[in-house]
Scaffold this motif. Structure first.
Motif, PDB file in Angstrom:
ATOM      1  N   UNK A 116       0.796  -1.224   0.000  1.00 53.51           N
ATOM      2  CA  UNK A 116       0.000   0.000   0.000  1.00 53.51           C
ATOM      3  C   UNK A 116       0.829   1.274   0.000  1.00 53.51           C
ATOM      4  N   UNK A 117       2.115   1.181   0.276  1.00 53.08           N
ATOM      5  CA  UNK A 117       2.960   2.372   0.287  1.00 53.08           C
ATOM      6  C   UNK A 117       3.107   2.929  -1.124  1.00 53.08           C
ATOM      7  N   UNK A 118       2.842   4.225  -1.268  1.00 50.67           N
ATOM      8  CA  UNK A 118       3.006   4.921  -2.536  1.00 50.67           C
ATOM      9  C   UNK A 118       3.894   6.140  -2.292  1.00 50.67           C
ATOM     10  N   UNK A 119       4.848   6.352  -3.190  1.00 46.99           N
ATOM     11  CA  UNK A 119       5.725   7.512  -3.086  1.00 46.99           C
ATOM     12  C   UNK A 119       5.154   8.647  -3.911  1.00 46.99           C
TER      13      UNK A 119
ATOM     14  N   UNK B 265      10.471  -2.202  -4.101  1.00 47.13           N
ATOM     15  CA  UNK B 265       9.208  -2.866  -3.800  1.00 47.13           C
ATOM     16  C   UNK B 265       8.070  -1.922  -3.501  1.00 47.13           C
ATOM     17  N   UNK B 266       8.216  -0.651  -3.901  1.00 45.75           N
ATOM     18  CA  UNK B 266       7.139   0.329  -3.748  1.00 45.75           C
ATOM     19  C   UNK B 266       6.311   0.281  -5.023  1.00 45.75           C
ATOM     20  N   UNK B 267       5.053  -0.101  -4.898  1.00 37.80           N
ATOM     21  CA  UNK B 267       4.264  -0.415  -6.091  1.00 37.80           C
ATOM     22  C   UNK B 267       3.445   0.752  -6.619  1.00 37.80           C
TER      23      UNK B 267
ATOM     24  N   UNK C 287      -1.276   6.276  -8.219  1.00 33.04           N
ATOM     25  CA  UNK C 287      -2.301   6.335  -7.177  1.00 33.04           C
ATOM     26  C   UNK C 287      -3.069   7.646  -7.173  1.00 33.04           C
ATOM     27  N   UNK C 288      -2.454   8.723  -7.673  1.00 26.21           N
ATOM     28  CA  UNK C 288      -3.145  10.007  -7.766  1.00 26.21           C
ATOM     29  C   UNK C 288      -2.371  10.904  -8.714  1.00 26.21           C
ATOM     30  N   UNK C 289      -3.061  11.942  -9.184  1.00 26.29           N
ATOM     31  CA  UNK C 289      -2.410  13.021  -9.932  1.00 26.29           C
ATOM     32  C   UNK C 289      -2.708  14.326  -9.219  1.00 26.29           C
TER      33      UNK C 289
ATOM     34  N   UNK D  95      -1.405   4.364   0.582  1.00 27.51           N
ATOM     35  CA  UNK D  95      -0.954   5.335   1.579  1.00 27.51           C
ATOM     36  C   UNK D  95       0.223   6.083   0.961  1.00 27.51           C
ATOM     37  N   UNK D  96      -0.044   7.324   0.544  1.00 25.59           N
ATOM     38  CA  UNK D  96       0.973   8.123  -0.117  1.00 25.59           C
ATOM     39  C   UNK D  96       1.797   8.897   0.895  1.00 25.59           C
ATOM     40  N   UNK D  97       3.098   8.813   0.755  1.00 29.13           N
ATOM     41  CA  UNK D  97       3.995   9.659   1.542  1.00 29.13           C
ATOM     42  C   UNK D  97       4.272  10.910   0.713  1.00 29.13           C
TER      43      UNK D  97
END
Length: 276
Positions: free
Chosen positions: A12-15, A36-38, A67-69, A246-248
């Motif tokens: 779920x981690x998104x950069x 491994x960040x998808x 995941x978003x723009x 979950x975006x950082x």
């Protein structure tokens, strides 16, 4: 430390691209795949420079998900509707399910904050059907009230939710960003409201550090460096049914000065320690 994601929330981690702002997009994509960040949250300006179609192909071929723009909004601008239609089109081409809306502040010379908020409501009403046709959800992001005059007259989760509710949930949702909402005294109650209505579109994490750096826009703290109850927020959105990315998203000059791979490794480490 290897910098690879592990554990229950690894998928779920998104950069968010702005966390490693100066990392070229091809390097960012390669680095995320290696760690491994998808997921990646993209920004329109660097994507436009690279080419929307090229960026979509790059991310897709690396096996990553957009995941978003970020961002649409800024509805005080005279060409806002047309500009946001273009942003919706770009999100659709990238395969991004969500266009983040930063509503904008007061028009030049205005003191009418109520009128500005009504303008946001009117603009979203005009754009929501178009976004739905393109398969893109509009995500209304409330920003900390210190940004109300120039960047975002939507300051609380409740205000964002009230703007979203008149529209179908597949067209309009809300963004939960810990940096902007940690102070909101009604945030936990409004998260329940948002969950009941199926409106939580994205969950973004950053910390609040004190004192703020001189440049307020670059004052977000690395996870664990500030006062935000990050894990409490994560558990709260999950309790309301949110199991998405979950975006950082951290704007910080010191982080930007680090090599991209090093910054990502730190993000992965702190995510595991303070969010997961």
């Amino acid at each position: 430390m290897s910098g690879e994601v592990s554990g229950r929330l690894s998928g779920r981690l998104s950069l968010n691209q702005w966390t490693t702002r100066h990392w070229p997009l091809p390097d960012l994509v390669e680095g995320c795949a290696a760690a491994g960040v998808s997921g990646v949250g993209l920004w329109r300006e660097p994507v436009s420079e690279y080419g929307v179609g090229r960026a979509a192909k790059l991310v897709r071929e690396a096996g990553l998900t957009v995941t978003s723009l970020c961002r649409g909004g800024f509805f005080q601008e005279p060409d806002a509707i047309e500009a946001n239609r273009r942003a919706i089109d770009e999100a659709a081409e990238l395969g991004a399910p969500l266009l983040v809306l930063v509503s904008g502040g007061l028009p030049p010379g205005s003191r009418d904050v109520d009128g500005a908020r009504q303008n946001v409501a009117d603009a979203i009403a005009e754009l929501a059907p178009y976004a739905g046709e393109r398969g893109v959800k509009l995500g209304i992001e409330p920003l900390h009230p210190m940004y109300a005059s120039d960047r975002c007259v939507v300051s609380t989760l409740g205000q964002a939710l009230d703007l979203a509710l008149p529209h179908p949930p597949e067209q309009v949702g809300i963004c939960v960003d810990t940096y902007h909402l940690w102070w909101d005294p009604l945030v936990w109650t409004d998260l329940v409201r948002a969950g009941d209505a199926g409106r939580i579109a994205i969950f973004q994490v950053a910390d609040w550090i004190t004192p703020l750096p001189e440049g307020v826009l670059t004052g977000r703290g690395m996870l664990g460096d500030g006062c935000v109850e990050l894990r409490r927020f994560r558990r709260a959105v999950e309790a309301e049914g949110y199991v998405g990315p979950i975006e950082v998203e951290i704007f910080n000059e010191e982080l930007w000065a680090m090599p991209g791979a090093e910054a990502l490794a730190l993000v992965v480490e702190r995510f595991a320690e303070h969010v997961a």
